[in-house]
Design an enzyme around this catalytic site. Structure first.
Site, PDB file in Angstrom:
ATOM      1  CG  ASP A 190     -11.711 -14.953  -9.484  1.00 57.15           C
ATOM      2  OD1 ASP A 190     -12.507 -14.903 -10.562  1.00 57.15           O
ATOM      3  OD2 ASP A 190     -12.028 -14.568  -8.722  1.00 57.15           O
TER       4      ASP A 190
ATOM      5  CE  LYS B 101      -6.673 -57.403  -9.594  1.00 59.62           C
ATOM      6  NZ  LYS B 101      -5.964 -55.877  -8.849  1.00 59.62           N
TER       7      LYS B 101
END
Length: 284
Positions: free
Chosen positions: A33, A184
């Site tokens: 399972d 940035k």
């Protein structure tokens, strides 16, 4: 005795060889399972070292299973890559502190006198969630020494952003070379540029250094930008090569020369071992 978890089998073996201690034979499999099955087949010593990175939920389950097997003994628990460490803040109502939840679950299995070791964890404040002694080890010198062997041309160490500059600074100081970080600049709602804050990378070999590489998107952008600015060759250095999905393809398409990483996560690029670093900490 050294027990190497399923995600840190090679590292566990390397640590056992350095410490000249027994390496436990273990079995890791799954039930039909999908549930994880874990068995330590060797007889347990009174003092145990468990080595297991937790990059996935399954790895966390198998770590807890190993700790349950060793319950009641003093354990030196080595979690080279601590999954969920980045979930250490709550941004919305109803969100869990998942780093705290993981630490609490692990803590519950550890006997008095046990110790915990991580390596370049995302934020050392996460260690405060453990009740037992917890230490974060720094693999930056190991990456620095590997970079030194590469014979780079007028190298510079670059951090992908200002927040990660501490690692770049430490490596640069060890190597005696300059360092910088990528800044940035947002030009519009959709256009963002990135460039070294101060240093001109033209004609130089550049090593971008960070604690981890995950999807590779930011790093690929950084490589492309540095190449466009005239960098001779661009390398990546990382403690944790998470490298999910097509990360390696993105980096190669961007023009990375090579990727240097440690074996906190066992990938093809994990050419630098942290076994000596861990062994020394355990001895102390």
């Amino acid at each position: 005795m050294i027990i190497g978890g399923p995600s840190s089998q090679l590292l566990g073996g390397r640590i056992a060889a350095i410490l000249k201690e027994d390496l436990a034979l273990c079995e890791y499999s799954s039930f039909p399972d999908g549930e994880a099955y874990t068995q330590v087949c060797s007889d347990l010593d009174d003092r145990i070292v468990v080595v297991q990175s937790t990059p996935s939920d399954r790895d966390i389950i198998q770590l807890l299973q190993l700790l349950d097997v060793c319950r009641g003994r003093k354990i030196d628990l080595v979690i080279p890559y601590f999954g969920y460490a980045r979930q250490d803040k709550q941004f919305k109502p109803g969100e869990p502190l998942s780093a705290r939840a993981m630490a609490g679950a692990i803590d519950s299995f550890l006997a008095e006198g046990s110790r915990i070791f991580t390596i370049n964890i995302h934020d050392r404040s996460v260690l405060n969630n453990f009740r037992h002694e917890a230490t974060d080890l720094d693999a930056t010198p190991l990456l620095s020494d590997e970079i030194k062997k590469m014979g780079l041309d007028d190298p510079v160490i670059i951090s992908p952003d200002k927040g990660a500059v501490r690692m770049a600074r430490a490596a640069a100081e060890r190597l005696g070379v300059p360092y910088d970080y990528l800044e940035k600049t947002r030009h519009s709602g959709t256009e963002v540029s990135m460039a070294p804050k101060e240093i001109d990378a033209a004609g130089r070999d550049v090593v971008i250094l960070d604690d981890m590489i995950a999807t590779g998107g930011t790093m690929a952008q950084a490589i492309s930008i540095l190449k466009s600015k005239g960098a001779k060759r661009v390398y990546l250095g990382s403690v944790h090569p998470v490298l999910t999905g097509s990360a390696v393809l993105k980096l190669c398409r961007a023009g990375v020369e090579s990727i240097i990483a440690t074996d906190t996560l066992e990938k093809a690029v994990s050419t630098v071992t942290v076994a000596g670093l861990v062994a020394e900490a355990i001895r102390r």
